[in-house]
Design a protein around this motif. Structure first.
Motif, PDB file in Angstrom:
ATOM      1  N   ALA A   1       0.825  -1.214   0.000  1.00  0.00           N
ATOM      2  CA  ALA A   1       0.000   0.000   0.000  1.00  0.00           C
ATOM      3  C   ALA A   1       0.861   1.266   0.000  1.00  0.00           C
ATOM      4  O   ALA A   1       0.441   2.305  -0.516  1.00  0.00           O
ATOM      5  N   SER A   2       2.078   1.171   0.561  1.00  0.00           N
ATOM      6  CA  SER A   2       2.938   2.354   0.604  1.00  0.00           C
ATOM      7  C   SER A   2       4.029   2.334  -0.480  1.00  0.00           C
ATOM      8  O   SER A   2       4.772   3.301  -0.611  1.00  0.00           O
ATOM      9  N   ALA A   3       4.115   1.242  -1.241  1.00  0.00           N
ATOM     10  CA  ALA A   3       5.153   1.134  -2.281  1.00  0.00           C
ATOM     11  C   ALA A   3       4.943   2.182  -3.370  1.00  0.00           C
ATOM     12  O   ALA A   3       3.812   2.452  -3.777  1.00  0.00           O
ATOM     13  N   GLU A   4       6.035   2.765  -3.816  1.00  0.00           N
ATOM     14  CA  GLU A   4       5.984   3.759  -4.895  1.00  0.00           C
ATOM     15  C   GLU A   4       6.913   3.351  -6.024  1.00  0.00           C
ATOM     16  O   GLU A   4       8.004   2.840  -5.789  1.00  0.00           O
ATOM     17  N   TYR A   5       6.461   3.612  -7.241  1.00  0.00           N
ATOM     18  CA  TYR A   5       7.293   3.405  -8.421  1.00  0.00           C
ATOM     19  C   TYR A   5       7.125   4.640  -9.296  1.00  0.00           C
ATOM     20  O   TYR A   5       5.996   5.016  -9.646  1.00  0.00           O
ATOM     21  N   GLN A   6       8.218   5.289  -9.592  1.00  0.00           N
ATOM     22  CA  GLN A   6       8.221   6.525 -10.380  1.00  0.00           C
ATOM     23  C   GLN A   6       7.224   7.547  -9.833  1.00  0.00           C
ATOM     24  O   GLN A   6       6.471   8.185 -10.562  1.00  0.00           O
ATOM     25  N   GLY A   7       7.220   7.666  -8.474  1.00  0.00           N
ATOM     26  CA  GLY A   7       6.393   8.671  -7.806  1.00  0.00           C
ATOM     27  C   GLY A   7       4.928   8.321  -7.649  1.00  0.00           C
ATOM     28  O   GLY A   7       4.143   9.148  -7.179  1.00  0.00           O
TER      29      GLY A   7
ATOM     30  N   PRO B   1       7.856 -20.231  -0.540  1.00  0.00           N
ATOM     31  CA  PRO B   1       8.802 -19.391  -1.268  1.00  0.00           C
ATOM     32  C   PRO B   1       8.170 -18.658  -2.454  1.00  0.00           C
ATOM     33  O   PRO B   1       8.828 -17.843  -3.092  1.00  0.00           O
ATOM     34  N   ASP B   2       6.914 -18.941  -2.761  1.00  0.00           N
ATOM     35  CA  ASP B   2       6.305 -18.298  -3.928  1.00  0.00           C
ATOM     36  C   ASP B   2       4.924 -17.743  -3.604  1.00  0.00           C
ATOM     37  O   ASP B   2       4.354 -18.009  -2.548  1.00  0.00           O
ATOM     38  N   ILE B   3       4.409 -16.950  -4.549  1.00  0.00           N
ATOM     39  CA  ILE B   3       3.135 -16.251  -4.382  1.00  0.00           C
ATOM     40  C   ILE B   3       2.242 -16.570  -5.572  1.00  0.00           C
ATOM     41  O   ILE B   3       2.682 -16.448  -6.722  1.00  0.00           O
ATOM     42  N   GLU B   4       0.995 -16.973  -5.299  1.00  0.00           N
ATOM     43  CA  GLU B   4       0.025 -17.156  -6.382  1.00  0.00           C
ATOM     44  C   GLU B   4      -0.562 -15.791  -6.721  1.00  0.00           C
ATOM     45  O   GLU B   4      -0.797 -14.967  -5.839  1.00  0.00           O
ATOM     46  N   PHE B   5      -0.820 -15.559  -8.001  1.00  0.00           N
ATOM     47  CA  PHE B   5      -1.291 -14.253  -8.482  1.00  0.00           C
ATOM     48  C   PHE B   5      -2.478 -14.458  -9.412  1.00  0.00           C
ATOM     49  O   PHE B   5      -2.453 -15.349 -10.264  1.00  0.00           O
TER      50      PHE B   5
ATOM     51  N   ALA C   1       3.344  -6.963 -13.456  1.00  0.00           N
ATOM     52  CA  ALA C   1       4.769  -7.200 -13.220  1.00  0.00           C
ATOM     53  C   ALA C   1       5.303  -6.337 -12.077  1.00  0.00           C
ATOM     54  O   ALA C   1       6.152  -6.776 -11.299  1.00  0.00           O
ATOM     55  N   LEU C   2       4.785  -5.130 -11.945  1.00  0.00           N
ATOM     56  CA  LEU C   2       5.217  -4.225 -10.891  1.00  0.00           C
ATOM     57  C   LEU C   2       4.776  -4.747  -9.518  1.00  0.00           C
ATOM     58  O   LEU C   2       5.566  -4.794  -8.575  1.00  0.00           O
ATOM     59  N   ILE C   3       3.530  -5.155  -9.421  1.00  0.00           N
ATOM     60  CA  ILE C   3       3.018  -5.708  -8.162  1.00  0.00           C
ATOM     61  C   ILE C   3       3.796  -6.969  -7.795  1.00  0.00           C
ATOM     62  O   ILE C   3       4.207  -7.154  -6.652  1.00  0.00           O
ATOM     63  N   CYS C   4       4.006  -7.832  -8.779  1.00  0.00           N
ATOM     64  CA  CYS C   4       4.730  -9.080  -8.541  1.00  0.00           C
ATOM     65  C   CYS C   4       6.157  -8.821  -8.070  1.00  0.00           C
ATOM     66  O   CYS C   4       6.657  -9.516  -7.176  1.00  0.00           O
ATOM     67  N   ALA C   5       6.829  -7.841  -8.655  1.00  0.00           N
ATOM     68  CA  ALA C   5       8.205  -7.536  -8.258  1.00  0.00           C
ATOM     69  C   ALA C   5       8.256  -7.064  -6.804  1.00  0.00           C
ATOM     70  O   ALA C   5       9.070  -7.547  -6.013  1.00  0.00           O
ATOM     71  N   PHE C   6       7.370  -6.123  -6.433  1.00  0.00           N
ATOM     72  CA  PHE C   6       7.351  -5.647  -5.049  1.00  0.00           C
ATOM     73  C   PHE C   6       7.058  -6.787  -4.085  1.00  0.00           C
ATOM     74  O   PHE C   6       7.733  -6.950  -3.062  1.00  0.00           O
TER      75      PHE C   6
END
Length: 157
Positions: free
Chosen positions: A14-20, A91-95, A71-76
């Motif tokens: 919820a607090s993650a930012e990418y390019q502002g 070790p993994d996350i289902e999406f 891809a952005l959500i998955c990377a974070f």
């Protein structure tokens, strides 16, 4: 009091930012626990401590609506799990992502197994008793769920 791992991941996303920009508004994030299982333990730790139990559960985070790229959500989420996951955590996350009418997505992340260790400390007046010793929660070891659903059946013999 510390939060559960799934609540920590939700707060991180919820607090993650990418390019502002944030992934979504903080009010569009939800998280919950499914399929909890308690494994009792009585292992002494740190001299006066006790590993009372391990709480295993599936953790789910929903983001709705969400316009951020998958891809952005998955990377974070992936990097958070690599940095914060323990040896008993999956070790993994289902999406999954479902497209809403406005072309935004309803995103759901599921971590099949997270583990929270329930640690107690020996105290003279603690509410928990084991083998003649009394225990209570330490400062760091108790977290409170925002909500939960209890389901069960009663069977009579």
């Amino acid at each position: 009091m510390s939060q559960s791992k799934i609540a920590q991941l939700k707060q991180y996303l919820a607090s993650a930012e990418y390019q502002g920009r944030n992934l979504a508004l903080s009010t569009q994030f939800d998280s919950w626990i499914e399929g909890g299982r308690i494994e009792p333990s009585s292992k002494t730790i740190n001299g006066n401590g006790l590993l009372a139990a391990r709480f295993y559960y599936s953790g789910v985070i929903s983001i709705n609506p969400c316009s951020a790229p998958a891809a952005l959500i998955c990377a974070f989420a992936s990097f958070w799990l690599q940095n914060n996951g323990g040896k008993y955590d999956s070790p993994d996350i289902e999406f999954s992502a479902d497209v809403n009418d406005d072309n935004s997505n309803e995103v759901e992340l599921t971590i099949e197994q997270l583990c929270e260790e329930i640690e107690l400390i020996k105290t003279p007046n603690g509410p928990f008793e084991l083998n003649g010793n009394r225990y209570d929660f330490g400062e760091q070891s108790l977290w409170v769920a925002e909500a939960f659903t209890l389901e069960g059946e009663i069977s009579r013999a």
